[in-house]
Write an enzyme that holds these catalytic residues in place. Sequence first.
Site, PDB file in Angstrom:
ATOM      1  N   PRO A 145      69.112  41.985  -0.952  1.00 34.80           N
ATOM      2  CA  PRO A 145      68.230  40.831  -0.902  1.00 34.80           C
ATOM      3  C   PRO A 145      68.587  39.710  -1.879  1.00 34.80           C
ATOM      4  O   PRO A 145      68.968  39.970  -3.028  1.00 34.80           O
ATOM      5  CB  PRO A 145      66.858  41.416  -1.254  1.00 34.80           C
ATOM      6  N   ASN A 146      68.435  38.511  -1.377  1.00 32.02           N
ATOM      7  CA  ASN A 146      68.600  37.255  -2.130  1.00 32.02           C
ATOM      8  C   ASN A 146      70.053  36.902  -2.425  1.00 32.02           C
ATOM      9  O   ASN A 146      70.320  35.816  -2.951  1.00 32.02           O
ATOM     10  CB  ASN A 146      67.770  37.260  -3.432  1.00 32.02           C
TER      11      ASN A 146
ATOM     12  N   ARG B 168      71.142  28.801  -6.323  1.00 29.95           N
ATOM     13  CA  ARG B 168      70.109  28.904  -7.370  1.00 29.95           C
ATOM     14  C   ARG B 168      70.667  29.713  -8.541  1.00 29.95           C
ATOM     15  O   ARG B 168      71.571  30.518  -8.366  1.00 29.95           O
ATOM     16  CB  ARG B 168      68.859  29.642  -6.854  1.00 29.95           C
TER      17      ARG B 168
ATOM     18  N   TYR C 162      74.437  33.781 -11.955  1.00 30.31           N
ATOM     19  CA  TYR C 162      75.244  34.324 -10.852  1.00 30.31           C
ATOM     20  C   TYR C 162      76.442  33.463 -10.481  1.00 30.31           C
ATOM     21  O   TYR C 162      77.189  33.808  -9.565  1.00 30.31           O
ATOM     22  CB  TYR C 162      74.358  34.533  -9.620  1.00 30.31           C
TER      23      TYR C 162
ATOM     24  N   ALA D 221      68.315  43.827  -5.890  1.00 26.77           N
ATOM     25  CA  ALA D 221      67.108  44.383  -6.525  1.00 26.77           C
ATOM     26  C   ALA D 221      66.782  45.800  -6.034  1.00 26.77           C
ATOM     27  O   ALA D 221      66.166  46.589  -6.771  1.00 26.77           O
ATOM     28  CB  ALA D 221      65.926  43.458  -6.272  1.00 26.77           C
TER      29      ALA D 221
ATOM     30  N   GLU E 211      79.168  51.322  -6.118  1.00 20.42           N
ATOM     31  CA  GLU E 211      78.117  50.361  -6.481  1.00 20.42           C
ATOM     32  C   GLU E 211      78.742  49.194  -7.249  1.00 20.42           C
ATOM     33  O   GLU E 211      79.503  49.415  -8.194  1.00 20.42           O
ATOM     34  CB  GLU E 211      77.086  51.071  -7.365  1.00 20.42           C
TER      35      GLU E 211
ATOM     36  N   HIS F 278      77.976  45.111  -9.011  1.00 23.76           N
ATOM     37  CA  HIS F 278      77.064  44.037  -9.399  1.00 23.76           C
ATOM     38  C   HIS F 278      77.853  42.872  -9.966  1.00 23.76           C
ATOM     39  O   HIS F 278      78.858  43.082 -10.658  1.00 23.76           O
ATOM     40  CB  HIS F 278      76.054  44.520 -10.446  1.00 23.76           C
TER      41      HIS F 278
ATOM     42  N   ARG G 112      71.026  43.054 -19.265  1.00 23.74           N
ATOM     43  CA  ARG G 112      69.912  42.207 -18.828  1.00 23.74           C
ATOM     44  C   ARG G 112      68.578  42.897 -19.115  1.00 23.74           C
ATOM     45  O   ARG G 112      68.506  43.758 -19.979  1.00 23.74           O
ATOM     46  CB  ARG G 112      70.096  41.875 -17.336  1.00 23.74           C
TER      47      ARG G 112
END
Length: 144
Positions: free
Chosen positions: A9-10, A17, A22, A75, A96, A98, A105
Site C-alpha cells: 500500500p501507498n 509525496r 522515500y 505498512a 523482504e 524496504h 525509524r
Amino acid sequence: MNILFLNGPNLNLLGQRQPEIYGDTTLADIESTVREYAGDKAQIDFRQTNDEGELVTWIQEASEQADVIVINAAAYTHTSVALRDAIAASDVPAIEIHISNIHAREEFRHNSLIAPVCQGQISGFGQISYLLGFDAALSLKKCR
Ligand code: CA2
C-alpha cells in the site's frame, strides 16, 4: 528464471509525496530500472496493490508463476498476519525489501511480521534495495 516483485500500500505514491523519506523516484521508474538491470537474466513481473487480500492471492498464485518473490509489503510488513501466513504456506521463497531503513525509524516499524518467514531482509538502500533484492533472488535460485 521468473522473479515476482510485489509492492504494497501507498507505494504508488512514491516520487509524489514525502520525498525526504522515500526519494523522488516513482515506482514506475524503479520498475524500469529493475527491468534494465535484469536484462535477459530473468523475467520480471512487477506489481503494486493497496489491497492486503490481493497481495495474499498473488502470493498463493506465485507457485505456478515465479521462482522467487521479492516483496516490499510496505505498512502490511508491520501488521499483516495474513501476509505472513501466505508467505509461510508458499513453496516460493520470498525476500523482504524496504526503501527506508525500518530499524532507524519509528519503533512500530522495527518489527516485521513477515521477516521470520522470508529468506532475508534488505532495508535502507533507497531504490537500490530493489536491485539488491533482484541479486539476492538470482543467487538464491543458483544456490538452491
Ligand atoms: O521503506 C519502505 O520501503 C517501507 O516499506 C515503505 C512503507 C512503510 O510503511 C514501511 O514501514 C517501510 C510506506 C510506503 C508508502 O510510501 C509512500 C511514498 C510516498 C508518500 C507516501 C507514502
